[in-house]
Design an enzyme around this catalytic site. Structure first.
Site, short mmCIF file in Angstrom:
data_model
loop_
_atom_site.label_atom_id
_atom_site.label_comp_id
_atom_site.label_asym_id
_atom_site.label_seq_id
_atom_site.Cartn_x
_atom_site.Cartn_y
_atom_site.Cartn_z
CD GLU A 78 35.08 -77.97 -105.13
OE1 GLU A 78 34.87 -78.28 -106.31
OE2 GLU A 78 34.30 -78.22 -104.21
CD GLU A 98 31.81 -74.67 -107.35
OE1 GLU A 98 31.96 -73.49 -106.94
OE2 GLU A 98 32.76 -75.47 -107.40
C1 LIG Z 1 30.10 -85.44 -105.82
C2 LIG Z 1 30.02 -84.34 -106.76
C3 LIG Z 1 31.35 -83.92 -107.25
C4 LIG Z 1 31.20 -82.56 -107.80
C5 LIG Z 1 32.36 -82.20 -108.59
C6 LIG Z 1 32.33 -80.75 -108.83
C7 LIG Z 1 33.16 -80.43 -110.01
C8 LIG Z 1 33.39 -79.01 -110.21
C9 LIG Z 1 32.43 -78.11 -110.43
C10 LIG Z 1 32.81 -76.81 -110.96
O1 LIG Z 1 33.92 -76.57 -111.30
S1 LIG Z 1 31.57 -75.64 -111.05
C11 LIG Z 1 32.37 -74.23 -111.72
C12 LIG Z 1 32.39 -74.27 -113.20
N1 LIG Z 1 33.05 -73.11 -113.76
C13 LIG Z 1 32.52 -71.91 -113.85
O2 LIG Z 1 31.45 -71.65 -113.38
C14 LIG Z 1 33.27 -70.87 -114.61
C15 LIG Z 1 32.49 -70.47 -115.81
N2 LIG Z 1 33.22 -69.58 -116.69
C16 LIG Z 1 33.31 -68.26 -116.49
O3 LIG Z 1 32.84 -67.72 -115.52
C17 LIG Z 1 33.97 -67.45 -117.56
O4 LIG Z 1 33.97 -68.22 -118.73
C18 LIG Z 1 35.42 -67.06 -117.20
C19 LIG Z 1 36.23 -68.24 -116.76
C20 LIG Z 1 35.39 -66.00 -116.09
C21 LIG Z 1 36.09 -66.44 -118.46
O5 LIG Z 1 35.33 -65.40 -118.95
P1 LIG Z 1 35.62 -64.82 -120.40
O6 LIG Z 1 34.70 -63.66 -120.57
O7 LIG Z 1 37.06 -64.62 -120.59
O8 LIG Z 1 35.23 -65.97 -121.42
P2 LIG Z 1 33.79 -66.59 -121.73
O9 LIG Z 1 33.26 -65.91 -122.94
O10 LIG Z 1 32.94 -66.59 -120.54
O11 LIG Z 1 34.17 -68.09 -122.04
C22 LIG Z 1 34.87 -68.45 -123.23
C23 LIG Z 1 34.30 -69.74 -123.76
O12 LIG Z 1 34.52 -70.77 -122.79
C24 LIG Z 1 33.28 -71.38 -122.44
N3 LIG Z 1 33.37 -71.75 -121.01
C25 LIG Z 1 33.85 -71.01 -120.02
N4 LIG Z 1 33.81 -71.68 -118.87
C26 LIG Z 1 33.29 -72.88 -119.16
C27 LIG Z 1 32.98 -74.02 -118.37
N5 LIG Z 1 33.25 -74.06 -117.07
N6 LIG Z 1 32.42 -75.07 -118.98
C28 LIG Z 1 32.15 -75.06 -120.31
N7 LIG Z 1 32.43 -73.99 -121.11
C29 LIG Z 1 32.99 -72.94 -120.53
C30 LIG Z 1 32.24 -70.31 -122.70
O13 LIG Z 1 30.98 -70.88 -122.87
C31 LIG Z 1 32.79 -69.65 -123.94
O14 LIG Z 1 32.51 -70.48 -125.02
P3 LIG Z 1 31.52 -70.00 -126.14
O15 LIG Z 1 30.18 -69.95 -125.48
O16 LIG Z 1 31.99 -68.66 -126.57
O17 LIG Z 1 31.58 -71.05 -127.16
#
Ligand SMILES: CCCCCCC/C=C/C(=O)SCCNC(=O)CCNC(=O)[C@H](O)C(C)(C)COP(=O)(O)OP(=O)(O)OC[C@H]1O[C@@H](n2cnc3c(N)ncnc32)[C@H](O)[C@@H]1OP(=O)(O)O
Length: 695
Positions: A78, A98
């Site tokens: 975004e 999302e």
């Molecule tokens: C008026 C309202 C305003 C609204 C504002 C809106 C703001 C924005 C909203 C958003 O951005 S929503 C989207 C959030 N992001 C995601 O959904 C992405 C989530 N992550 C993934 O899909 C995957 O992690 C990846 C990026 C594809 C990478 O995959 P990979 O297999 O390489 O690693 P993982 O094992 O999944 O992740 C490693 C480690 O990182 C942690 N993690 C990943 N993404 C996030 C995140 N977005 N937030 C917090 N933590 C995250 C994940 O849990 C892993 O940690 P551990 O569990 O192993 O400790």
């Protein structure tokens, strides 16, 4: 010279001040590479206000170029859409995921993306939440350039090349959505119909369509208001909480541990270069396909020549269909076949997938133990048999684990990896890693009848039968379960998979006995209430869809459309009369409470026994293997949402009414959790450890 917005992933100003609240919503900190920090959702506000920041970037007078490396997801993308240009590294991935967290892209994503790439393409990305490669992003028009080199350098160069050019035409919020071919209203109505059907009660996909419709029909400012209103509903919904819990639950289960102290981070997997599958029935074929698709050379052994010939054709077709869908070459060269078990002599890991017969499986494990390399891992795809008994047939019982796939094995995401008392941590680590490479959600579980999923299911199935005895119909039970979010109720699933499957198991367990369909013993077996209804249908040859009738009728053998069956209704009436059961009106709430709470109660017993390491493990098993609605998190999360005291109170109530049904007797762990103040589900593991240590 222009500004640029990028860093390793997306560069954005680190600090920004200003009003963070939007009508009751809190804003998250500036999104990093993977979008917002999901852990922060639901917390009080923190970090810079994203929407004004994106507006400021877009309104700026200098060309802002987003340099995208790694992931640009959610708020990350975004932010990039607020820039005037976007340059991505060829390995970058972009998306608005999302919806998978029960939300919508609410920092202008739902308004800018359709304006940039058109309504149909934006709907596809926003409703599915799928990630796209840089190449696809270029093709869709999300990015302006893809580079194989240093992205920030490329972005600086690009910014210099466009410096001085007018920016008005680069501000996406000022665009109108490109016209669609055909009628816009009809398009949205059709999409909404499909989305509602597929969502089965999930609210985020529906809100995503509504937000994109606002982009297509309203000026930008009003579209943003609509986006914010819709997000406000989603943000505080139980569904968003459940999906966000599930995101972390999936990752938590990969950090497995066992009661003996073995752990994921202390056990190195063995390398697996070649795999064998024994038995090419439905399960074996699916497993072989999943392995080949994951890039493993597979030797498949089937001793019956006719079955082998059929299987070869079926496996090739499955591989070709899968490859076509994914736009890749079919990995036919990964497959080899044999009717001789000696063909597995050089493999690193074997998955036995013959039918559920302990005698046969034991014989195969003896053969495997003699034929395979001494360090080969021997796995069984049994869904119910004792893994330890199979291990005892081999030279190296520590190398034996269960790999319980779910049908169809090349489609279903769940894998239960079953360790026995003698399985080595390395064997468990190897099977877990293989599952991960196959794209499965692998969950380590202890060895007990039914493991985790089927053990819990037994309690649920039993309640469904009892409800029929007490006055319900299959339609009533199924519609309550479908309303809850299951794609099919129990009786429809049972007709689909075949009633004879459960009948065979009940016969083996000494439950389904011939000649006891009447008299007082008919409804008591092994000292507890038993319903022979399923057995009675099987005795009449009603095996479900394949015979044209089961709990429903299907018109012809192999028919797929379930219709209520008047014969079945009369049969139930006669059965009740014969057994002196007075039918009563059963409401859908009772169906849910009896079926789901009995299942949840067994889940608590499983936690108490240490068969599953935590509630996340059980929840992933149910979401990825048993059709539990994802937006309800899983049975244990659901219990926490309902409130443990309420679950306990209802179980007590039903157990009082049915003292001959031990599954309804609240388990002591549930009682103790309630007594200790019903901690949130994320804290159960600690609480259970504490409770165990007090025993
Ligand atoms: C008026 C309202 C305003 C609204 C504002 C809106 C703001 C924005 C909203 C958003 O951005 S929503 C989207 C959030 N992001 C995601 O959904 C992405 C989530 N992550 C993934 O899909 C995957 O992690 C990846 C990026 C594809 C990478 O995959 P990979 O297999 O390489 O690693 P993982 O094992 O999944 O992740 C490693 C480690 O990182 C942690 N993690 C990943 N993404 C996030 C995140 N977005 N937030 C917090 N933590 C995250 C994940 O849990 C892993 O940690 P551990 O569990 O192993 O400790």
């Amino acid at each position: 010279m222009g500004g640029f917005c990028g860093n390793k992933n997306i560069l954005a100003p680190k600090k920004c001040s200003g009003e963070a609240r939007h009508r009751g919503l809190t804003q998250n900190s500036a999104p990093g590479p993977k979008g917002a920090d999901i852990k922060e959702f639901g917390d009080s506000e923190s970090g810079p206000p994203l929407i004004p920041m994106i507006h400021a970037i877009e309104a700026g007078n200098k060309p802002m170029v987003a340099a995208i490396e790694g992931f640009a997801l959610g708020g990350g993308l975004e932010l990039a859409l607020g820039c005037h240009y976007r340059i991505a590294h060829s390995k970058a991935r972009l998306g608005l995921p999302e919806v998978t967290l029960g939300l919508l892209p609410a920092a202008g994503g739902s308004q800018r993306l359709p304006r940039l790439i058109g309504v149909p393409a934006a709907l596809d990305l926003i409703i599915t939440g799928r990630h796209v490669t840089a190449a696809e992003a270029l093709q869709l028009g999300i990015v302006d350039q893809v580079t194989d080199h240093h992205t920030v350098d490329a972005a600086v160069k690009f910014a210099l090349s466009v410096a001085g050019r007018p920016l008005d035409a680069r501000r996406i919020s000022s665009y109108s959505c490109p016209p669609v071919s055909g009628d816009l209203d009809a398009l949205f109505e059709e999409v909404m119909r499909k989305v509602r059907r597929g969502a089965r009660g999930a609210i985020a996909p529906v809100a995503c369509v509504q937000a994109v419709r606002a982009a297509a029909t309203l000026p930008y400012a009003r579209g943003m208001e609509r986006e914010r209103e819709l997000m406000a509903t989603l943000f505080t919904s139980g569904q968003a909480r459940a999906l966000q819990y599930s995101f972390f639950a999936q990752r938590a289960v990969s950090r497995w541990s066992t009661p003996s102290g073995a752990r994921w981070d202390a056990s190195a997997p063995k390398p697996v270069r070649k795999v064998a599958v024994i038995g090419l029935g439905t399960m074996g074929r699916g497993i072989a396909v999943a392995l080949a698709q994951a890039g493993f050379p597979v030797v498949s052994v089937e001793t019956q020549e006719k079955q082998l010939t059929e299987a070869k054709r079926a496996v090739s077709q499955m591989l070709e269909r899968g490859a076509k869908r994914r736009g890749v070459a079919a990995p036919l060269d990964k497959m080899s076949y044999s009717s001789n078990i000696q063909a597995v002599a050089d493999v690193d890991l074997v998955i036995e997938a013959v039918f559920e017969d302990m005698g046969l499986k034991k014989k195969i494990f003896q053969q495997l133990s003699a034929v395979c390399k001494p360090d080969a891992l021997l796995c069984t795809n049994t869904s119910s048999l004792d893994v330890d008994q199979l291990a005892s047939q081999t030279r190296n019982p520590e190398l034996v684990v269960g790999m319980h796939f779910f049908a169809p094995a090349h489609v279903m995401k769940l894998l239960e990896v079953v360790y026995g008392p003698r399985s080595s941590p390395q064997a468990l680590a190897t099977a877990m890693q293989l599952g991960k490479k196959m794209g499965k959600v692998s969950v380590a579980v202890g060895n007990c009848p039914g493991f985790v999923g089927n053990r819990m299911l037994k309690a649920y199935v039993e309640q469904a039968f009892f409800l029929l005895e007490e006055g319900a119909t299959p339609e009533l039970v199924d519609s309550a379960l479908e309303e809850f979010g299951f794609s099919m109720g129990f009786f429809k699933v049972s007709d689909l998979s075949g009633l004879d499957v459960g009948w065979k198991v009940r016969k083996e367990d000494g439950l389904a006995l011939p000649g006891v369909s009447t008299g007082p013993s008919a409804r008591i077996r092994q000292g507890r209430r038993y319903s022979p209804l399923g057995d009675l249908l099987c005795q009449r040859g009603r095996f479900g869809q394949k015979t044209g009738s089961g709990w429903y009728q299907y018109g012809k053998p192999g028919g797929r459309v379930a219709t209520p069956d008047p014969w079945l209704h009369s049969f139930l009436e006669e059965y009740r009369a014969q057994h002196g059961l007075v039918p009563r009106r059963i409401d859908p709430q009772e169906v849910l409470e009896r079926c789901l709470y009995a299942l949840i109660n067994e889940g608590f017993r499983i936690l108490e026994d240490g068969i599953a390491a935590g509630p996340e493990d059980i929840d992933c098993i149910y979401v990825f293997g048993y059709g539990w609605p994802h937006y309800r998190g899983g049975p244990m999360f659901y219990a926490a949402m309902v409130g443990l005291p309420k679950v306990l109170e209802r179980l007590e109530h039903y157990y009082r009414a049915h003292p001959d049904v031990p599954d309804l007797q609240p388990c002591s762990l549930l009682r103790r959790l309630v007594a200790s103040g019903s901690p949130p589900v994320q804290k159960w593991k600690e609480a259970i450890k504490k409770l165990h240590s007090q025993l």
